[in-house]
Design a protein around this motif. Structure first.
Motif, PDB file in Angstrom:
ATOM      1  N   PRO A   6       0.800  -1.230   0.000  1.00 55.55           N
ATOM      2  CA  PRO A   6       0.000   0.000   0.000  1.00 55.55           C
ATOM      3  C   PRO A   6       0.832   1.279   0.000  1.00 55.55           C
ATOM      4  O   PRO A   6       0.363   2.317  -0.463  1.00 55.55           O
ATOM      5  N   PHE A   7       2.031   1.230   0.533  1.00 56.14           N
ATOM      6  CA  PHE A   7       2.936   2.382   0.523  1.00 56.14           C
ATOM      7  C   PHE A   7       4.339   1.890   0.838  1.00 56.14           C
ATOM      8  O   PHE A   7       4.551   0.704   1.119  1.00 56.14           O
ATOM      9  N   ALA A   8       5.302   2.807   0.743  1.00 53.84           N
ATOM     10  CA  ALA A   8       6.692   2.457   1.028  1.00 53.84           C
ATOM     11  C   ALA A   8       7.236   3.349   2.127  1.00 53.84           C
ATOM     12  O   ALA A   8       6.906   4.542   2.198  1.00 53.84           O
ATOM     13  N   LEU A   9       8.062   2.762   2.976  1.00 54.79           N
ATOM     14  CA  LEU A   9       8.756   3.512   4.025  1.00 54.79           C
ATOM     15  C   LEU A   9      10.255   3.352   3.795  1.00 54.79           C
ATOM     16  O   LEU A   9      10.798   2.252   3.939  1.00 54.79           O
ATOM     17  N   CYS A  10      10.919   4.433   3.404  1.00 55.25           N
ATOM     18  CA  CYS A  10      12.368   4.424   3.188  1.00 55.25           C
ATOM     19  C   CYS A  10      13.075   4.868   4.463  1.00 55.25           C
ATOM     20  O   CYS A  10      12.786   5.950   5.006  1.00 55.25           O
ATOM     21  N   LEU A  11      14.016   4.051   4.919  1.00 56.01           N
ATOM     22  CA  LEU A  11      14.733   4.294   6.172  1.00 56.01           C
ATOM     23  C   LEU A  11      16.125   4.814   5.876  1.00 56.01           C
ATOM     24  O   LEU A  11      16.882   4.187   5.131  1.00 56.01           O
ATOM     25  N   THR A  12      16.491   5.955   6.474  1.00 55.12           N
ATOM     26  CA  THR A  12      17.808   6.549   6.235  1.00 55.12           C
ATOM     27  C   THR A  12      18.411   7.063   7.530  1.00 55.12           C
ATOM     28  O   THR A  12      17.691   7.455   8.462  1.00 55.12           O
ATOM     29  N   HIS A  13      19.742   7.083   7.564  1.00 55.78           N
ATOM     30  CA  HIS A  13      20.504   7.585   8.708  1.00 55.78           C
ATOM     31  C   HIS A  13      21.662   8.443   8.199  1.00 55.78           C
ATOM     32  O   HIS A  13      22.496   7.945   7.417  1.00 55.78           O
ATOM     33  N   ASP A  14      21.731   9.704   8.600  1.00 56.56           N
ATOM     34  CA  ASP A  14      22.876  10.547   8.280  1.00 56.56           C
ATOM     35  C   ASP A  14      23.944  10.366   9.355  1.00 56.56           C
ATOM     36  O   ASP A  14      23.662  10.535  10.553  1.00 56.56           O
ATOM     37  N   VAL A  15      25.160  10.032   8.949  1.00 52.51           N
ATOM     38  CA  VAL A  15      26.252   9.836   9.908  1.00 52.51           C
ATOM     39  C   VAL A  15      27.027  11.149   9.990  1.00 52.51           C
ATOM     40  O   VAL A  15      27.995  11.371   9.272  1.00 52.51           O
ATOM     41  N   ASP A  16      26.587  12.036  10.869  1.00 49.94           N
ATOM     42  CA  ASP A  16      27.219  13.339  11.038  1.00 49.94           C
ATOM     43  C   ASP A  16      28.379  13.277  12.029  1.00 49.94           C
ATOM     44  O   ASP A  16      29.461  13.779  11.758  1.00 49.94           O
ATOM     45  N   ARG A  17      28.099  12.688  13.194  1.00 49.32           N
ATOM     46  CA  ARG A  17      29.110  12.615  14.256  1.00 49.32           C
ATOM     47  C   ARG A  17      29.022  11.263  14.957  1.00 49.32           C
ATOM     48  O   ARG A  17      28.197  11.083  15.858  1.00 49.32           O
ATOM     49  N   PRO A  18      29.857  10.318  14.595  1.00 43.06           N
ATOM     50  CA  PRO A  18      29.873   9.064  15.351  1.00 43.06           C
ATOM     51  C   PRO A  18      30.606   9.183  16.682  1.00 43.06           C
ATOM     52  O   PRO A  18      30.519   8.288  17.517  1.00 43.06           O
ATOM     53  N   TYR A  19      31.340  10.306  16.864  1.00 41.19           N
ATOM     54  CA  TYR A  19      32.063  10.560  18.109  1.00 41.19           C
ATOM     55  C   TYR A  19      31.495  11.813  18.765  1.00 41.19           C
ATOM     56  O   TYR A  19      31.342  12.852  18.117  1.00 41.19           O
ATOM     57  N   LYS A  20      31.216  11.739  20.035  1.00 42.80           N
ATOM     58  CA  LYS A  20      30.583  12.866  20.723  1.00 42.80           C
ATOM     59  C   LYS A  20      31.573  13.991  20.995  1.00 42.80           C
ATOM     60  O   LYS A  20      31.273  15.155  20.773  1.00 42.80           O
ATOM     61  N   ASN A  21      32.753  13.686  21.508  1.00 45.00           N
ATOM     62  CA  ASN A  21      33.857  14.580  21.854  1.00 45.00           C
ATOM     63  C   ASN A  21      33.465  16.041  22.074  1.00 45.00           C
ATOM     64  O   ASN A  21      32.916  16.389  23.106  1.00 45.00           O
ATOM     65  N   TYR A  22      33.723  16.926  21.103  1.00 42.34           N
ATOM     66  CA  TYR A  22      33.480  18.348  21.293  1.00 42.34           C
ATOM     67  C   TYR A  22      32.017  18.652  21.593  1.00 42.34           C
ATOM     68  O   TYR A  22      31.716  19.585  22.337  1.00 42.34           O
ATOM     69  N   ARG A  23      31.119  17.908  21.002  1.00 41.64           N
ATOM     70  CA  ARG A  23      29.700  18.133  21.264  1.00 41.64           C
ATOM     71  C   ARG A  23      29.372  17.875  22.730  1.00 41.64           C
ATOM     72  O   ARG A  23      28.553  18.565  23.332  1.00 41.64           O
ATOM     73  N   GLY A  24      30.039  16.879  23.322  1.00 43.03           N
ATOM     74  CA  GLY A  24      29.831  16.608  24.733  1.00 43.03           C
ATOM     75  C   GLY A  24      30.281  17.763  25.601  1.00 43.03           C
ATOM     76  O   GLY A  24      29.615  18.126  26.581  1.00 43.03           O
ATOM     77  N   LEU A  25      31.412  18.371  25.263  1.00 43.72           N
ATOM     78  CA  LEU A  25      31.892  19.522  26.023  1.00 43.72           C
ATOM     79  C   LEU A  25      30.924  20.687  25.916  1.00 43.72           C
ATOM     80  O   LEU A  25      30.632  21.372  26.898  1.00 43.72           O
ATOM     81  N   TYR A  26      30.419  20.911  24.703  1.00 35.73           N
ATOM     82  CA  TYR A  26      29.468  22.003  24.503  1.00 35.73           C
ATOM     83  C   TYR A  26      28.215  21.790  25.349  1.00 35.73           C
ATOM     84  O   TYR A  26      27.741  22.695  26.053  1.00 35.73           O
TER      85      TYR A  26
END
Length: 316
Positions: A6-26
């Motif tokens: 009846p319909f389609a569901l397309c699943l996607t994932h953008d891999v922007d930051r696999p490591y938290k590092n600086y984002r964790g500090l922020y």
């Protein structure tokens, strides 16, 4: 078009930051959270959720697409820009495709039947040469051509960015959408901007626009509404869940919402998988929309959007 589904569901994932590092500090500073400080330290990496996503999708019997980024690092940017918070937000702590752990996960995804695609860097949407270089770099890791992807921050110059995609050999793009609104506001089917075999899969919903700041009941009501609308119109519904959002402590409830969304789509008889697989199933002779449509379907708005130029920095 959808082989009886009846319909389609397309699943996607953008891999922007696999490591938290600086984002964790922020986040440790802005949210005054000892947890974020701890997870920014070496050896702590809550954003590396590839195995979790793979296990979940394996359990559900589906596959998805992961779009990998080759972005500038802070050291690659002009010194005069280093004092800008925007520069740190965009470029600090980025990963390299040559990182052995990244190489391993790219190949593991590919070997397991997941699609690996291109996440064009922030400035690549105006440069065919840059896009070609990034595609070549990813393919050198993957070992075979990639067929599609999405631009970082959903950056597009329409229709030129799509012309660049077609010129470098991509078959589809999934960048047409919003980080703060969700719904079928670009229509219910893939678009053909050049009336040929290059397709645009409009982005129906990014997880942050749907989940952040809303209670569980409201989120699920919206999910059910989107799925019902997709089924009613025989739609191709494309969703984006960043792999970092499967960290329950950092993004509570996001992973469970994804599970429920996929489970419900399967119960409704939907075709579920990555855009590249759906592309191969489409009858391109029968479906020939070429215009970019707006105002079709009902866009839902969320004012707690993900990292954008005007919103509080959380992630891309």
């Amino acid at each position: 078009m959808l082989d009886g589904h009846p319909f389609a569901l397309c699943l996607t994932h953008d891999v922007d930051r696999p490591y938290k590092n600086y984002r964790g500090l922020y986040r440790a500073v802005t949210e005054r959270s000892p947890y974020h400080l701890r997870t920014a330290l070496p050896g702590q990496n809550p954003y590396w959720r590839f195995e979790d996503v793979m296990a979940l999708e394996e359990e559900l019997g589906v596959r998805s697409a992961f779009y990998f980024l080759r972005e500038d690092r802070l050291r690659d940017r002009p010194l005069r820009t280093w004092l800008s918070p925007r520069t740190w937000r965009r470029y600090a702590g980025r990963y390299r495709l040559s990182d052995p752990a990244v190489v391993d996960v790219v190949r593991a995804l590919d070997d397991g039947g997941w699609e690996v695609g291109l996440h064009g860097s922030f400035e690549s949407y105006t440069s065919v040469e840059r896009l070609r270089d990034e595609k070549t770099a990813l393919e050198s890791v993957l070992g075979h051509p990639v067929v599609g992807g999405r631009q970082h921050y959903l950056n597009l110059e329409i229709p030129e960015t799509w012309r660049y995609h077609a010129r470098i050999g991509l078959r589809y793009d999934t960048s047409l959408g919003s980080s703060t609104r969700y719904g079928f506001h670009h229509g219910y089917r893939p678009l053909r901007p050049f009336d040929d075999e290059f397709l645009v899969f409009p982005l129906t919903v990014m997880e942050n626009a749907l989940v952040e700041g809303r209670d569980e009941r409201r989120v699920w009501e919206e999910c059910e509404s989107l799925l019902a609308e997709a089924a009613e119109h025989g739609a191709v519904m494309t969703v984006l869940w960043h792999q970092s959002c499967f960290s329950e402590r950092d993004y509570p409830g996001y992973g469970e919402t994804y599970r429920r969304l996929v489970e419900r789509a399967i119960e409704m008889g939907a075709w579920v998988g990555p855009p590249g697989d759906l592309y191969d199933r489409l009858d391109l002779g029968a479906d020939r929309p070429s215009e970019i449509r707006t105002g079709t379907g009902e866009p839902r708005e969320n004012h707690h959007g993900p990292e954008t130029e005007s919103s509080t920095p959380r992630r891309e």
